[in-house]
Design a protein around this motif. Sequence first.
Motif, PDB file in Angstrom:
ATOM      1  N   TYR A   1       0.819  -1.201   0.000  1.00 38.91           N
ATOM      2  CA  TYR A   1       0.000   0.000   0.000  1.00 38.91           C
ATOM      3  C   TYR A   1       0.853   1.249   0.000  1.00 38.91           C
ATOM      4  O   TYR A   1       1.853   1.318   0.683  1.00 38.91           O
ATOM      5  N   LYS A   2       0.372   2.234  -0.738  1.00 38.72           N
ATOM      6  CA  LYS A   2       0.967   3.558  -0.654  1.00 38.72           C
ATOM      7  C   LYS A   2       0.365   4.247   0.554  1.00 38.72           C
ATOM      8  O   LYS A   2      -0.780   4.011   0.909  1.00 38.72           O
ATOM      9  N   ARG A   3       1.138   5.091   1.192  1.00 35.58           N
ATOM     10  CA  ARG A   3       0.624   5.899   2.290  1.00 35.58           C
ATOM     11  C   ARG A   3      -0.345   6.922   1.712  1.00 35.58           C
ATOM     12  O   ARG A   3      -0.262   7.293   0.532  1.00 35.58           O
ATOM     13  N   ASP A   4      -1.258   7.402   2.530  1.00 37.69           N
ATOM     14  CA  ASP A   4      -2.293   8.327   2.061  1.00 37.69           C
ATOM     15  C   ASP A   4      -1.716   9.539   1.343  1.00 37.69           C
ATOM     16  O   ASP A   4      -2.210   9.937   0.289  1.00 37.69           O
ATOM     17  N   ILE A   5      -0.675  10.119   1.902  1.00 37.24           N
ATOM     18  CA  ILE A   5      -0.098  11.334   1.333  1.00 37.24           C
ATOM     19  C   ILE A   5       0.469  11.075  -0.062  1.00 37.24           C
ATOM     20  O   ILE A   5       0.496  11.970  -0.910  1.00 37.24           O
ATOM     21  N   GLU A   6       0.893   9.835  -0.329  1.00 35.54           N
ATOM     22  CA  GLU A   6       1.451   9.487  -1.631  1.00 35.54           C
ATOM     23  C   GLU A   6       0.384   9.431  -2.719  1.00 35.54           C
ATOM     24  O   GLU A   6       0.701   9.418  -3.904  1.00 35.54           O
ATOM     25  N   LEU A   7      -0.883   9.396  -2.322  1.00 34.13           N
ATOM     26  CA  LEU A   7      -1.984   9.341  -3.282  1.00 34.13           C
ATOM     27  C   LEU A   7      -2.499  10.726  -3.663  1.00 34.13           C
ATOM     28  O   LEU A   7      -3.371  10.850  -4.514  1.00 34.13           O
ATOM     29  N   MET A   8      -1.957  11.756  -3.035  1.00 38.72           N
ATOM     30  CA  MET A   8      -2.426  13.127  -3.267  1.00 38.72           C
ATOM     31  C   MET A   8      -1.483  13.891  -4.192  1.00 38.72           C
ATOM     32  O   MET A   8      -0.297  13.600  -4.250  1.00 38.72           O
ATOM     33  N   SER A   9      -2.044  14.890  -4.845  1.00 36.34           N
ATOM     34  CA  SER A   9      -1.220  15.784  -5.661  1.00 36.34           C
ATOM     35  C   SER A   9      -0.399  16.677  -4.747  1.00 36.34           C
ATOM     36  O   SER A   9      -0.703  16.818  -3.554  1.00 36.34           O
ATOM     37  N   ASN A  10       0.589  17.312  -5.323  1.00 43.10           N
ATOM     38  CA  ASN A  10       1.400  18.263  -4.565  1.00 43.10           C
ATOM     39  C   ASN A  10       0.552  19.426  -4.057  1.00 43.10           C
ATOM     40  O   ASN A  10       0.767  19.919  -2.954  1.00 43.10           O
ATOM     41  N   ASP A  11      -0.419  19.866  -4.856  1.00 48.07           N
ATOM     42  CA  ASP A  11      -1.271  20.986  -4.447  1.00 48.07           C
ATOM     43  C   ASP A  11      -2.124  20.640  -3.228  1.00 48.07           C
ATOM     44  O   ASP A  11      -2.250  21.441  -2.302  1.00 48.07           O
ATOM     45  N   LEU A  12      -2.709  19.456  -3.231  1.00 45.13           N
ATOM     46  CA  LEU A  12      -3.535  19.057  -2.092  1.00 45.13           C
ATOM     47  C   LEU A  12      -2.671  18.821  -0.850  1.00 45.13           C
ATOM     48  O   LEU A  12      -3.028  19.235   0.254  1.00 45.13           O
ATOM     49  N   THR A  13      -1.520  18.226  -1.040  1.00 40.02           N
ATOM     50  CA  THR A  13      -0.586  18.019   0.069  1.00 40.02           C
ATOM     51  C   THR A  13      -0.159  19.366   0.652  1.00 40.02           C
ATOM     52  O   THR A  13      -0.138  19.547   1.869  1.00 40.02           O
ATOM     53  N   PHE A  14       0.152  20.311  -0.227  1.00 35.36           N
ATOM     54  CA  PHE A  14       0.550  21.644   0.228  1.00 35.36           C
ATOM     55  C   PHE A  14      -0.575  22.307   1.018  1.00 35.36           C
ATOM     56  O   PHE A  14      -0.331  22.914   2.065  1.00 35.36           O
ATOM     57  N   LEU A  15      -1.799  22.195   0.535  1.00 37.76           N
ATOM     58  CA  LEU A  15      -2.944  22.775   1.249  1.00 37.76           C
ATOM     59  C   LEU A  15      -3.037  22.218   2.665  1.00 37.76           C
ATOM     60  O   LEU A  15      -3.180  22.969   3.633  1.00 37.76           O
ATOM     61  N   LEU A  16      -2.928  20.923   2.803  1.00 38.80           N
ATOM     62  CA  LEU A  16      -3.037  20.298   4.130  1.00 38.80           C
ATOM     63  C   LEU A  16      -1.880  20.703   5.035  1.00 38.80           C
ATOM     64  O   LEU A  16      -2.082  21.057   6.196  1.00 38.80           O
ATOM     65  N   LYS A  17      -0.673  20.661   4.508  1.00 37.70           N
ATOM     66  CA  LYS A  17       0.500  20.948   5.335  1.00 37.70           C
ATOM     67  C   LYS A  17       0.636  22.435   5.672  1.00 37.70           C
ATOM     68  O   LYS A  17       1.036  22.782   6.781  1.00 37.70           O
ATOM     69  N   SER A  18       0.293  23.300   4.737  1.00 29.89           N
ATOM     70  CA  SER A  18       0.495  24.731   4.965  1.00 29.89           C
ATOM     71  C   SER A  18      -0.511  25.315   5.952  1.00 29.89           C
ATOM     72  O   SER A  18      -0.259  26.356   6.548  1.00 29.89           O
ATOM     73  N   SER A  19      -1.613  24.649   6.129  1.00 33.73           N
ATOM     74  CA  SER A  19      -2.653  25.172   7.013  1.00 33.73           C
ATOM     75  C   SER A  19      -2.668  24.479   8.367  1.00 33.73           C
ATOM     76  O   SER A  19      -3.577  24.692   9.163  1.00 33.73           O
ATOM     77  N   SER A  20      -1.666  23.685   8.640  1.00 35.97           N
ATOM     78  CA  SER A  20      -1.700  22.844   9.840  1.00 35.97           C
ATOM     79  C   SER A  20      -0.798  23.374  10.955  1.00 35.97           C
ATOM     80  O   SER A  20       0.068  24.216  10.735  1.00 35.97           O
ATOM     81  N   THR A  21      -1.055  22.834  12.135  1.00 32.51           N
ATOM     82  CA  THR A  21      -0.175  23.061  13.281  1.00 32.51           C
ATOM     83  C   THR A  21       0.295  21.698  13.775  1.00 32.51           C
ATOM     84  O   THR A  21      -0.381  20.692  13.569  1.00 32.51           O
ATOM     85  N   CYS A  22       1.436  21.680  14.412  1.00 31.61           N
ATOM     86  CA  CYS A  22       2.027  20.432  14.891  1.00 31.61           C
ATOM     87  C   CYS A  22       1.572  20.145  16.324  1.00 31.61           C
ATOM     88  O   CYS A  22       1.479  21.062  17.144  1.00 31.61           O
ATOM     89  N   LYS A  23       1.280  18.872  16.596  1.00 30.63           N
ATOM     90  CA  LYS A  23       0.840  18.471  17.936  1.00 30.63           C
ATOM     91  C   LYS A  23       1.511  17.156  18.309  1.00 30.63           C
ATOM     92  O   LYS A  23       1.511  16.210  17.518  1.00 30.63           O
ATOM     93  N   LYS A  24       2.072  17.089  19.503  1.00 31.44           N
ATOM     94  CA  LYS A  24       2.683  15.856  20.014  1.00 31.44           C
ATOM     95  C   LYS A  24       1.638  15.095  20.835  1.00 31.44           C
ATOM     96  O   LYS A  24       0.905  15.689  21.625  1.00 31.44           O
ATOM     97  N   ILE A  25       1.600  13.773  20.632  1.00 23.88           N
ATOM     98  CA  ILE A  25       0.628  12.921  21.313  1.00 23.88           C
ATOM     99  C   ILE A  25       1.400  11.851  22.093  1.00 23.88           C
ATOM    100  O   ILE A  25       2.097  11.029  21.503  1.00 23.88           O
ATOM    101  N   PRO A  26       1.278  11.844  23.432  1.00 23.98           N
ATOM    102  CA  PRO A  26       1.977  10.830  24.227  1.00 23.98           C
ATOM    103  C   PRO A  26       1.410   9.419  23.983  1.00 23.98           C
ATOM    104  O   PRO A  26       0.228   9.260  23.656  1.00 23.98           O
ATOM    105  N   LYS A  27       2.259   8.435  24.148  1.00 22.80           N
ATOM    106  CA  LYS A  27       1.848   7.038  24.037  1.00 22.80           C
ATOM    107  C   LYS A  27       0.690   6.780  25.003  1.00 22.80           C
ATOM    108  O   LYS A  27       0.683   7.256  26.136  1.00 22.80           O
TER     109      LYS A  27
END
Length: 153
Positions: free
Chosen positions: A7-33
């Motif tokens: 299987y390809k990972r989800d991000i590998e199935l998206m265009s660069n434009d859609l990937t950019f939209l998701l990444k550019s509008s996001s914030t980073c969050k750490k999640i403990p185990k």
Amino acid sequence: MNTGLDYKRDIELMSNDLTFLLKSSSTCKKIPKGTYLFQEGEDACELYLIQSGLFQISKLTMDGKELTMRISKKNDLIGELILFADKSKYMLSALALEESEVLVVKKSYLEKELTRKASLTLEFMRFFFLYFSVQAFLFRLGMLKGPGFPVFY
């Protein structure tokens, strides 16, 4: 566990434009185990792109048992949203199986941008059609293999 499928990972199935939209509008969050990123039934207002770690994606059955739907990892999207719907709820839960980091995309921002950009809206719809088709296939595969068969991909 190897299901014999590649299987390809989800991000590998998206265009660069859609990937950019998701990444550019996001914030980073750490999640403990051992922490839930979201739980079934909670208000769904964010979509997550896994940067590191593993998440158990599960659903509670009618008799209260937890059914593992899949294990998601780096470059997978989780927190599937019912976009453009008022008061949408998460249909599944996501438990961090190890220290993890996600990019958080707000539903409100994503809806606004997709409303403005028709080509990305169409691509987003195509991506999620493919995404849900793969998830349905993996669920059926798990059912054929029997109870307790974890779907790792």
